[in-house]
Design a protein around this motif. Structure first.
Motif, PDB file in Angstrom:
ATOM      1  N   PRO A 113      -0.045  -2.611   2.544  1.00  0.00           N
ATOM      2  CA  PRO A 113      -0.411  -2.288   3.923  1.00  0.00           C
ATOM      3  C   PRO A 113       0.312  -3.173   4.937  1.00  0.00           C
ATOM      4  O   PRO A 113       0.614  -4.327   4.676  1.00  0.00           O
TER       5      PRO A 113
ATOM      6  N   ILE B   6      -2.068   4.949   6.288  1.00  0.00           N
ATOM      7  CA  ILE B   6      -3.042   4.832   5.208  1.00  0.00           C
ATOM      8  C   ILE B   6      -4.386   5.347   5.701  1.00  0.00           C
ATOM      9  O   ILE B   6      -4.763   5.113   6.856  1.00  0.00           O
TER      10      ILE B   6
ATOM     11  N   PRO C  63      -7.129   0.045   1.186  1.00  0.00           N
ATOM     12  CA  PRO C  63      -5.671   0.189   1.229  1.00  0.00           C
ATOM     13  C   PRO C  63      -4.988  -0.301  -0.048  1.00  0.00           C
ATOM     14  O   PRO C  63      -4.141  -1.205  -0.031  1.00  0.00           O
TER      15      PRO C  63
ATOM     16  N   ASP D   3       1.834   2.175   5.400  1.00  0.00           N
ATOM     17  CA  ASP D   3       2.593   1.767   4.225  1.00  0.00           C
ATOM     18  C   ASP D   3       3.800   0.950   4.692  1.00  0.00           C
ATOM     19  O   ASP D   3       4.593   1.417   5.518  1.00  0.00           O
TER      20      ASP D   3
ATOM     21  N   GLN E 296      -1.147   8.176  -1.774  1.00  0.00           N
ATOM     22  CA  GLN E 296      -1.910   6.950  -1.978  1.00  0.00           C
ATOM     23  C   GLN E 296      -2.466   6.851  -3.404  1.00  0.00           C
ATOM     24  O   GLN E 296      -2.797   5.751  -3.864  1.00  0.00           O
TER      25      GLN E 296
END
Length: 357
Positions: A186, A137, A143, A130, A179
């Motif tokens: 990303p 992630i 992502p 992140d 998430q």
């Protein structure tokens, strides 16, 4: 006849005294001339030392003027003959200018490898973090908050409908709660010994590299890096050799889980499949033979493991993934998907320009 005197006639004394006085005067004049010549030499030496720069203290290694002086009569030239053609270097004179040091060469960040002294390539396929928090992630979901949540919901049901009993018992990998709860972007990170990020679209790959201060590789850059310093079609040599890179493996993960290689390519379990006890997707750098050599360093897994997106707005990924039936090595290229496409096999590796030293 008168007797001769036994004594010699005496010469006048005044003549002898005059001769001795003349000799003494000549010697005195010679001594005076010699003294004046020595004084001139000393004065000249002092003047030269002043021109070379005064010193408040004697420099280390300097010799005493009296100890090192050459006998004036042996080395001096006649004052009327003119100055010497070339003066010797002065004792204690400052050294001449040094040759300039060669300029430092542009370099790459430590996680990258320099290629042809003109650009940098990630040493390993990327994991994604992140951008804001640095949290890792999940490598088994796209992502993106929305896409990851959608894939998890779908495969919570579909895994129970496809494959044999053993496949249906295989649980989904965990999707971290954060998430699903918030938006994130990303950032690509190159690390050794980790499972690289699959399920990445071309657009997400471009964003991940940009958030890392890098960029996607151009096709020419990617192939040059893959072919290594020897400029060969495979990282290990000129011809295909089975097992040298993690490509063209003995089984396909969709065949194992779904009994059909064409089905369910968004299934989060695919990159966890093992065949004969060995994983199909390997950790970064694990396939030691598959290394593209550059300047005493190497780039891992440019052939096999995961396909890698390159800089093409139409959509291109290269290199082949572990189950792709290709023997093309560094020349492998897929152009049948646009940049929104993702599946378990699509990953990312970044390039960058050289940095100033």
């Amino acid at each position: 006849m008168p007797a001769r005197s036994a004594e010699r006639p005496e010469r006048p004394r005044a003549g002898r005294r005059d001769a001795r006085a003349a000799a003494a005067a000549a010697l005195a004049r010679g001594a005076l001339v010699a003294a004046l010549a020595c004084a001139a030499l000393v004065s000249t030496a002092l003047a030269c030392a002043a021109l070379a720069g005064c010193r408040s203290e004697r420099e280390p290694g300097a010799t005493d003027a009296g100890a090192g002086a050459v006998d004036a009569g042996a080395g001096a030239t006649d004052a009327g003959a003119g100055a010497m053609e070339a003066a010797p270097p002065l004792v204690g004179a400052p050294p001449g200018p040094r040759a300039p040091a060669p300029p430092a060469e542009p370099r790459c960040p430590p996680e990258m490898v320099r290629v042809e002294r003109r650009f940098c390539v990630d040493r390993y396929e990327a994991v994604l973090l992140d951008r804001e928090t640095g949290l890792e992630i999940s490598a088994f979901y796209p992502p993106s908050r929305q896409a990851a949540a959608s894939v998890e919901r779908a495969w919570s049901k579909m895994r129970l409908q496809l494959g044999d009993a053993e496949a249906r018992r295989m649980e989904l990998p965990l999707l971290p709660g954060w998430q699903k709860q918030r938006e994130f972007e990303p950032r690509a990170v190159s690390r050794r010994g980790v499972l690289p990020q699959g399920y990445t679209s071309g657009a997400q790959a471009e964003l991940a590299c940009r958030n890392a201060g890098k960029r996607l590789c151009a096709l020419e850059e990617w192939r040059t890096a893959c072919r290594g310093e020897r400029d060969e079609q495979f990282p290990y040599g000129p011809t295909y050799a089975d097992g040298q890179c993690n490509v063209f493996r003995e089984s396909h993960p969709a065949a194992v889980l779904h009994r059909d290689v064409t089905l369910g390519h968004s299934d989060p379990r695919l990159n966890l499949v093992r065949v004969g006890g060995a994983p199909l997707l390997r950790r970064t750098g694990e396939t030691a033979a598959c290394a593209s050599a550059w300047e005493g360093d190497a780039i891992a897994d440019m052939v096999g493991n995961l396909d890698e997106w390159i800089d093409d707005p139409e959509g291109t990924f290269v290199g082949g993934f572990y189950a792709r039936a290709t023997r093309e090595g560094c020349m492998s290229r897929v152009v049948s998907h646009d940049v929104t496409h993702f599946d378990y096999s699509t990953g990312v590796r970044c390039c960058a320009d050289l940095r100033a030293p």
